[in-house]
Enzyme design. Structure first.
Site, mmCIF file in Angstrom:
data_model
loop_
_atom_site.group_PDB
_atom_site.id
_atom_site.type_symbol
_atom_site.label_atom_id
_atom_site.label_comp_id
_atom_site.label_asym_id
_atom_site.label_seq_id
_atom_site.Cartn_x
_atom_site.Cartn_y
_atom_site.Cartn_z
ATOM 1 N N TYR A 1 3.004 6.779 9.975
ATOM 2 C CA TYR A 1 2.218 5.624 9.547
ATOM 3 C C TYR A 1 3.100 4.529 8.960
ATOM 4 O O TYR A 1 2.919 3.345 9.248
ATOM 5 C CB TYR A 1 1.134 6.049 8.542
ATOM 6 C CG TYR A 1 0.089 4.997 8.349
ATOM 7 C CD1 TYR A 1 -0.892 4.770 9.316
ATOM 8 C CD2 TYR A 1 0.073 4.192 7.212
ATOM 9 C CE1 TYR A 1 -1.843 3.788 9.161
ATOM 10 C CE2 TYR A 1 -0.881 3.194 7.041
ATOM 11 C CZ TYR A 1 -1.842 3.006 8.024
ATOM 12 O OH TYR A 1 -2.787 2.021 7.870
ATOM 13 N N HIS B 1 0.848 -1.204 0.000
ATOM 14 C CA HIS B 1 0.000 0.000 0.000
ATOM 15 C C HIS B 1 0.876 1.245 0.000
ATOM 16 O O HIS B 1 1.600 1.492 0.962
ATOM 17 C CB HIS B 1 -0.934 -0.015 1.213
ATOM 18 C CG HIS B 1 -2.129 -0.871 1.012
ATOM 19 N ND1 HIS B 1 -3.406 -0.465 1.281
ATOM 20 C CD2 HIS B 1 -2.234 -2.127 0.509
ATOM 21 C CE1 HIS B 1 -4.255 -1.443 0.972
ATOM 22 N NE2 HIS B 1 -3.562 -2.455 0.507
ATOM 23 N N LYS C 1 -0.135 0.158 15.012
ATOM 24 C CA LYS C 1 1.232 0.127 15.549
ATOM 25 C C LYS C 1 1.540 -1.057 16.468
ATOM 26 O O LYS C 1 2.717 -1.341 16.726
ATOM 27 C CB LYS C 1 1.509 1.432 16.329
ATOM 28 C CG LYS C 1 1.594 2.657 15.440
ATOM 29 C CD LYS C 1 2.900 2.688 14.660
ATOM 30 C CE LYS C 1 2.875 3.607 13.473
ATOM 31 N NZ LYS C 1 2.930 2.926 12.177
ATOM 32 N N PRO D 1 -5.650 0.501 18.315
ATOM 33 C CA PRO D 1 -5.296 0.051 16.961
ATOM 34 C C PRO D 1 -5.288 1.140 15.886
ATOM 35 O O PRO D 1 -4.797 0.894 14.782
ATOM 36 C CB PRO D 1 -6.349 -1.017 16.647
ATOM 37 C CG PRO D 1 -7.449 -0.796 17.614
ATOM 38 C CD PRO D 1 -6.869 -0.152 18.818
ATOM 39 N N TYR E 1 -9.658 5.452 6.994
ATOM 40 C CA TYR E 1 -9.924 5.812 8.392
ATOM 41 C C TYR E 1 -10.993 6.901 8.379
ATOM 42 O O TYR E 1 -10.748 7.998 7.867
ATOM 43 C CB TYR E 1 -8.654 6.335 9.060
ATOM 44 C CG TYR E 1 -7.597 5.268 9.283
ATOM 45 C CD1 TYR E 1 -7.495 4.612 10.507
ATOM 46 C CD2 TYR E 1 -6.693 4.911 8.279
ATOM 47 C CE1 TYR E 1 -6.535 3.632 10.725
ATOM 48 C CE2 TYR E 1 -5.724 3.930 8.487
ATOM 49 C CZ TYR E 1 -5.660 3.294 9.721
ATOM 50 O OH TYR E 1 -4.709 2.325 9.923
HETATM 51 P P1 RFL Z 1 0.170 -11.563 21.924
HETATM 52 O O1 RFL Z 1 -0.213 -11.652 20.477
HETATM 53 O O2 RFL Z 1 -0.881 -11.196 22.886
HETATM 54 O O3 RFL Z 1 0.776 -12.980 22.310
HETATM 55 C C1 RFL Z 1 1.059 -13.325 23.641
HETATM 56 C C2 RFL Z 1 1.038 -14.833 23.759
HETATM 57 O O4 RFL Z 1 1.372 -15.204 25.088
HETATM 58 C C3 RFL Z 1 0.479 -16.203 25.540
HETATM 59 N N1 RFL Z 1 0.388 -16.159 27.003
HETATM 60 C C4 RFL Z 1 1.007 -17.030 27.815
HETATM 61 N N2 RFL Z 1 1.810 -18.080 27.562
HETATM 62 C C5 RFL Z 1 2.296 -18.779 28.625
HETATM 63 N N3 RFL Z 1 1.998 -18.484 29.914
HETATM 64 C C6 RFL Z 1 1.211 -17.422 30.218
HETATM 65 N N4 RFL Z 1 0.920 -17.128 31.492
HETATM 66 C C7 RFL Z 1 0.687 -16.649 29.151
HETATM 67 N N5 RFL Z 1 -0.119 -15.565 29.081
HETATM 68 C C8 RFL Z 1 -0.280 -15.282 27.781
HETATM 69 C C9 RFL Z 1 -0.836 -15.873 24.851
HETATM 70 O O5 RFL Z 1 -1.692 -17.004 24.771
HETATM 71 C C10 RFL Z 1 -0.341 -15.405 23.490
HETATM 72 O O6 RFL Z 1 -0.263 -16.465 22.555
HETATM 73 O O7 RFL Z 1 1.390 -10.558 22.138
HETATM 74 P P2 RFL Z 1 2.626 -10.222 21.198
HETATM 75 O O8 RFL Z 1 3.255 -11.481 20.681
HETATM 76 O O9 RFL Z 1 3.446 -9.242 21.933
HETATM 77 O O10 RFL Z 1 2.002 -9.540 19.892
HETATM 78 C C11 RFL Z 1 1.430 -8.288 19.951
HETATM 79 C C12 RFL Z 1 0.258 -8.188 18.981
HETATM 80 O O11 RFL Z 1 -0.546 -9.342 19.075
HETATM 81 C C13 RFL Z 1 -0.558 -6.953 19.270
HETATM 82 O O12 RFL Z 1 0.257 -5.816 19.460
HETATM 83 C C14 RFL Z 1 -1.556 -6.593 18.197
HETATM 84 O O13 RFL Z 1 -2.333 -7.667 17.768
HETATM 85 C C15 RFL Z 1 -2.443 -5.502 18.784
HETATM 86 N N6 RFL Z 1 -3.684 -5.434 18.116
HETATM 87 C C16 RFL Z 1 -3.690 -4.821 16.918
HETATM 88 N N7 RFL Z 1 -2.555 -4.255 16.451
HETATM 89 C C17 RFL Z 1 -2.534 -3.661 15.272
HETATM 90 O O14 RFL Z 1 -1.474 -3.173 14.844
HETATM 91 N N8 RFL Z 1 -3.716 -3.586 14.525
HETATM 92 C C18 RFL Z 1 -4.888 -4.164 14.961
HETATM 93 O O15 RFL Z 1 -5.899 -4.122 14.287
HETATM 94 C C19 RFL Z 1 -4.919 -4.798 16.195
HETATM 95 N N9 RFL Z 1 -6.037 -5.371 16.671
HETATM 96 C C20 RFL Z 1 -4.840 -6.033 18.657
HETATM 97 C C21 RFL Z 1 -6.011 -6.001 17.903
HETATM 98 C C22 RFL Z 1 -4.850 -6.642 19.928
HETATM 99 C C23 RFL Z 1 -5.991 -7.216 20.468
HETATM 100 N N10 RFL Z 1 -5.933 -7.783 21.797
HETATM 101 C C24 RFL Z 1 -4.680 -7.890 22.490
HETATM 102 C C25 RFL Z 1 -7.025 -8.150 22.574
HETATM 103 C C26 RFL Z 1 -7.164 -6.594 18.389
HETATM 104 C C27 RFL Z 1 -7.160 -7.225 19.666
HETATM 105 C C28 RFL Z 1 -8.440 -7.888 20.098
HETATM 106 C C1 PHB Z 2 -6.744 -4.334 10.367
HETATM 107 O O1 PHB Z 2 -6.768 -4.587 9.151
HETATM 108 O O2 PHB Z 2 -7.087 -5.157 11.203
HETATM 109 C C2 PHB Z 2 -6.283 -3.006 10.816
HETATM 110 C C3 PHB Z 2 -5.697 -2.143 9.917
HETATM 111 C C4 PHB Z 2 -5.285 -0.884 10.332
HETATM 112 C C5 PHB Z 2 -5.475 -0.499 11.633
HETATM 113 C C6 PHB Z 2 -6.050 -1.377 12.537
HETATM 114 C C7 PHB Z 2 -6.464 -2.636 12.127
HETATM 115 O O3 PHB Z 2 -5.093 0.738 12.026
#
Ligand code: RFL
Ligand code: PHB
Length: 396
Positions: free
Chosen positions: A387, A74, A299, A295, A203
């Site tokens: 971004y 993109h 980032k 989100p 957005y």
């Molecule tokens: P994760 O992905 O939460 O992975 C952590 C892992 O640790 C495990 N765990 C344990 N394992 C052993 N013992 C324990 N006591 C444990 N406790 C937990 C969990 O099961 C899991 O597998 O963290 P990590 O690896 O640091 O990755 C970070 C990303 O996942 C996170 O920053 C993003 O997904 C944030 N986020 C989003 N970021 C974006 O850039 N765009 C998004 O659209 C976006 N949507 C989201 C999100 C995070 C969400 N969360 C945390 C609820 C949407 C959601 C719903």
């Molecule tokens: C997504 O595709 O899940 C997404 C993309 C951009 C964002 C947040 C989530 O800022």
């Protein structure tokens, strides 16, 4: 069951898997302990946008082949305010940089596969993980697996276990320096096998609330709408979601929006959080274990990748050149970048969401701020630079 390793990694999310793969490639032994099953980890629908630094690191780990084939490049991103549509040319304002749209689920799947191929050990369904003696030179981790108690001795522990994990909680309360902001709304997300409504992400700020049009592939869309933090998933259904989305996006987009059955629907709360204690003794915190961003701005996953980049290069220096003197640099480097991404995500959130507690004055000021940024070259350059992602810092 293996009872000794160099780096014990807690959590098999993107942080843990990416770190594990990089360490394995560098010849540093590691074991990952994950509370859930692999299928459960893959079932979580999260981020979708990768910065260049993240893409490079995934390639370096050896898990970038499918991303390079299937990821969507993109070169711009779009905004709308009360239905008026604007484009920000990312390449133009950043000397040719872009982002790659490739879902976190796919990144995780590729990393899991790469780990299997290189023979890395991941223990899924590791229960009751506990960290011990992290202040000493001989830390260890205990856990239960299939009803048996195990002990894993190690040199270092990488806490990659997300916001609710056990690693951060193992640091004494009086040593934790934390900052937090909770927003009074969440994002309701819907994934569907329908063509994305727009070529770029959009957005959308609207008086009914924020909306985001995103995607995973040319045939799979991901949409979000802002909902009050009191809403439950049971309060919503597909039809209600599509109706609300159509009201918040530009009318010409609403007309061409293709709707369809939801593959997934969930609500994520919005929060900004930073734990400034990212290293304590032999424990390092990475990714969501150390910081959370809303989100808006995409980032979260990218910040996790930049922590991994720093931790990985640090471990290489420690094991190859005995550079333990560099350990305090981990937190310094990560926090400088973290706070900039936290600021940007907070700013995007404040700019684009509807705050029901805000008065008429605040709404006008928000409109003026958007109007200024979207019509100013300096404003668009600021958005684009943040971004596509600030550079990953070198270790020294
Ligand atoms: P994760 O992905 O939460 O992975 C952590 C892992 O640790 C495990 N765990 C344990 N394992 C052993 N013992 C324990 N006591 C444990 N406790 C937990 C969990 O099961 C899991 O597998 O963290 P990590 O690896 O640091 O990755 C970070 C990303 O996942 C996170 O920053 C993003 O997904 C944030 N986020 C989003 N970021 C974006 O850039 N765009 C998004 O659209 C976006 N949507 C989201 C999100 C995070 C969400 N969360 C945390 C609820 C949407 C959601 C719903
Ligand atoms: C997504 O595709 O899940 C997404 C993309 C951009 C964002 C947040 C989530 O800022």
């Amino acid at each position: 069951m293996k009872n000794k390793t160099q780096v014990a990694i807690i959590g098999a999310g993107p942080s843990g898997l990416l770190l594990g793969q990089l360490l394995t490639k560098a010849g540093i032994d590691n074991v990952i302990l994950e509370r859930q099953t692999g299928e459960y980890v893959l079932g979580r629908i999260r981020a979708g946008v990768l910065e260049q630094g993240t893409v490079n690191l995934i390639r370096e780990s050896g898990a970038g082949e499918r991303m390079d084939k299937e990821g969507l490049i993109h070169i711009g991103t779009d905004f709308s305010f009360q239905g008026e549509h604007f484009h920000v040319d990312l390449e133009k304002y950043t000397d040719g940089k872009h982002v790659v749209v490739y879902g976190q689920t796919e990144v995780t799947r590729d990393l899991m596969q790469a780990r299997e191929q290189t023979g890395g050990i991941t223990i899924y369904q590791a229960q009751k993980v506990e960290l011990h003696d992290i202040e000493s030179d001989t830390p260890y981790v205990t856990y239960e697996h299939q009803g048996e108690l195990h002990r894993l001795d190690c040199d270092y522990i990488a806490g990659c276990d997300g916001f609710h994990g056990v690693s951060r909680k193992s640091i004494p309360d009086n040593q934790l320096e934390e900052y937090e902001k909770v927003y009074p709304f969440g994002w309701l997300g819907l994934m569907s096998d329908t063509p994305p409504v727009n070529e770029e992400l959009v957005y959308c700020a609207h008086e009914r609330g924020f909306a985001l049009c995103s995607m995973r592939s040319p045939t799979r869309s991901r949409y979000y709408i802002q909902v009050p933090d009191t809403d439950k998933i049971e309060d919503w259904n597909e039809e209600k979601f599509w109706d609300e989305l159509k009201q918040r996006i530009p009318p010409e987009m609403a007309e061409r929006l293709v709707t369809g059955p939801a593959i997934e629907m969930s609500i994520a709360p919005l929060r900004s959080y930073v734990c400034e204690t990212m290293q304590y003794g032999r424990l390092f915190l990475l990714g969501d274990a150390a910081h959370i961003v809303p989100p808006t701005g995409a980032k979260g996953l990218n910040l996790a990748a930049s922590d991994v980049d720093t931790a990985y290069r640090l471990f290489v220096k420690i094991y190859q050149d005995q550079r333990t003197d560099l350990i305090p640099r981990y937190q310094e480097i990560c926090l400088a970048r973290t706070w900039k991404a936290v600021r940007f995500s907070w700013w995007m959130t404040m700019l684009l969401h509807r705050f029901h507690s805000a008065g008429r004055f605040d709404f006008r000021a928000q409109q003026a701020e958007f109007d200024y940024f979207i019509h100013s070259e300096a404003g668009k350059a600021t958005i684009a630079e943040n971004y596509v992602g600030l550079p990953f810092e070198a270790l020294e």
